[in-house]
Design a protein around this motif. Sequence first.
Motif, PDB file in Angstrom:
ATOM      1  N   SER A  13       0.820  -1.213   0.000  1.00 22.13           N
ATOM      2  CA  SER A  13       0.000   0.000   0.000  1.00 22.13           C
ATOM      3  C   SER A  13       0.852   1.262   0.000  1.00 22.13           C
ATOM      4  N   GLU A  35      -2.462  -5.587   2.464  1.00 23.99           N
ATOM      5  CA  GLU A  35      -1.409  -4.944   3.248  1.00 23.99           C
ATOM      6  C   GLU A  35      -1.283  -5.653   4.592  1.00 23.99           C
ATOM      7  N   ILE A  39      -0.931   0.954   6.574  1.00 27.76           N
ATOM      8  CA  ILE A  39      -1.260   1.518   5.268  1.00 27.76           C
ATOM      9  C   ILE A  39      -0.330   2.694   4.974  1.00 27.76           C
ATOM     10  N   ARG A  97      -0.874  10.298   6.169  1.00 26.16           N
ATOM     11  CA  ARG A  97      -1.306   8.911   5.952  1.00 26.16           C
ATOM     12  C   ARG A  97      -2.826   8.847   5.817  1.00 26.16           C
ATOM     13  N   TYR A 101      -3.747   8.313   1.900  1.00 23.35           N
ATOM     14  CA  TYR A 101      -3.819   6.856   1.750  1.00 23.35           C
ATOM     15  C   TYR A 101      -5.129   6.300   2.281  1.00 23.35           C
ATOM     16  N   GLN A 102      -5.344   6.379   3.600  1.00 24.95           N
ATOM     17  CA  GLN A 102      -6.478   5.691   4.188  1.00 24.95           C
ATOM     18  C   GLN A 102      -7.822   6.219   3.684  1.00 24.95           C
ATOM     19  N   LEU A 105      -8.467   5.220   0.028  1.00 23.01           N
ATOM     20  CA  LEU A 105      -8.877   3.827  -0.097  1.00 23.01           C
ATOM     21  C   LEU A 105     -10.308   3.626   0.374  1.00 23.01           C
ATOM     22  N   VAL A 113      -9.871  -3.676   0.643  1.00 18.76           N
ATOM     23  CA  VAL A 113      -8.618  -3.776   1.384  1.00 18.76           C
ATOM     24  C   VAL A 113      -8.661  -4.999   2.291  1.00 18.76           C
ATOM     25  N   LYS A 115      -6.340  -6.892   5.230  1.00 25.13           N
ATOM     26  CA  LYS A 115      -5.197  -6.768   6.125  1.00 25.13           C
ATOM     27  C   LYS A 115      -4.640  -8.166   6.391  1.00 25.13           C
TER      28      LYS A 115
END
Length: 467
Positions: A13, A35, A39, A97, A101-102, A105, A113, A115
Motif C-alpha cells: 500500500s 497490506e 497503510i 497517511r 492513503y487511508q 482507499l 482492502v 489486512k
Amino acid sequence: MSDNNPHIAVIGSGGSAMAAALKATERGARVTLIERGTIGGTCVNIGCVPSKIMIRAAHIAHLRRESPYDEGLSAQEPAVNRPALLAQQQARVEELRESKYQSILSDNAAITVLKGEARFVDERTLTVALNNGGEQTVHFDRAFIGTGARPAEPPVPGLAETPYLTSTSALELAHIPERLIVIGASVVALELAQAFARLGSQVTVLARSRVLSQEDPAVGEAVEAAFRREGIEVLKQTQASEITHDGRLFTLQTNAGTLQAEQLLVASGRTPNTETLNLEAIGVETASGAVLVDDSLRTTVPSIYAAGDCTDQPQFVYVAAAGGSRAAINMTGGDVSLDLSAMPEVIFTDPQVATVGLSEADAEARGYTIDSRTLTLDNVPRALVNFDTGGFIKIVAERDSGRLLGVQSVAGEAGELIQTAVMALRADMTVNDIADELFPYLTMVEGLKLCAQTFTKDVKQLSCCAG
C-alpha cells in the motif's frame, strides 16, 4: 474478463501499490489491495516524510546556532526538545497517511482492502493469512507486487545481538544521543548523520570506501568537506569487524581502531520484502530478492507486474509511483513503458546533492566523447548574496554536438534546480541552447545557465546578469 475490467490483486500500500491501485480503478478494474502492516508503506510512515521533517528541524537548529549573518544577527545554542519535535513529526505523518492513503482507499468503492500477508499459490491465485485470524483465497486476472524494502543488516559479527538503530528506529528515537556512530555513507546514512549532528550529537560516519561512492568523486568530496566543517567525523575505507553492546555503550572494532558511542545507526542498504511471497515456486525471477521487471513493469510471469523498492529499479518513491501507474495501464490493456533516462536524484544533506543523466565516468563507459565544465558557486550570484558558496554545478555534454548528457550539483538548493536540467535533457538541448535561455536573476538555477556559458566564455568577465 476483458483487458479493460480485470480483477487486479495489489500487494502492498506504498507509493507503487497505491499508484497501481488508483490508476487501475480509473481504467475500470476491480482491485483487491493486500497490506500486512501499516497503510501507506515506507515513504509517508518511516521514510521520506518523517526524515525530511527531522532534517528541516535540524537545519533550523543549525541556523540558530550558526549562519553566514552572525556578524549582524545574534546567534545562540538552541534548546532541543526532542519529544516535542517527535510529536510534531508523527502528527504530520498521521495526517498525511490519513489524507493521502487511508481516506482515499475508504472512498474508492472499486478497491477492497485486506489486512494480512499474501502468498502466491500460482500465477492466478493468492492466499492471504489475515491479521485477525483465518485465511482468504484471492483469485485474480493480474497481480501487482509493491511490497517495498526494509533496512538491511550487514553480516558484522555481533551486530545482530545488539540494539542498533535502523533508519526506522532512528527517526522514532525520543532523545538525541551524545555520541552516534553511523555505518554507511550513502543517502540515508548521510542525511540522518547530519540531522543528528545538528540536533546535538557528536557523529562519526564509517564509509566502507568513500562518501557517496556511486556518484562523481567531486560530489562525495564536497559533502565530506561540508561535514568536516560542521564537526562530523568521516572515516573512509573503514569497516567494523566486531560490534558489542554492554547495556550502555556500543563498541566497534574497526581497521581505524576501537570506537564507542551511545547509539549505532546502521544504514548500509535495503533488502526487498519478497521472501514470503513464494515467487520462486511460480516462476517470478529475482536477484538478491529484488523482482526483475522489464520496461513495461512485467515480471517473468506474464500475469504479474511489480514496481518500486522490491524490484531492481532505482529506489525512489517517484520512480515507484511512476512504475505503479504504468504497470496499471499495462494490466488494463495499455502499452506504456517507464523511461528512466532522465531520472533526477536528490540527497537532502546541506548542501544538497542533485544529479540527472550521466556522469563523466558513465558517459565515457557508454562510448561518448565528452566535454564537461564545473562551475563553483562563488560564480553564482544567488550563492554570493546568500554568503553560501560551498559547492558546484557540473555539466557533462557530448563534445561534437554539445548535447547535454548529465548534470551534477552540490548546492544549497540543488534539489530545486535539477528539474530544469531534467527538462533540458528530455528536450535534447545543447549547452548552447541552455546558455541562450532566459533564467531569472538571483536564483540558484541561473547557475545552470552560467555553467553552460562556460563552454564558450569566461563567466568571470560577465556583468551580473549578462545574457
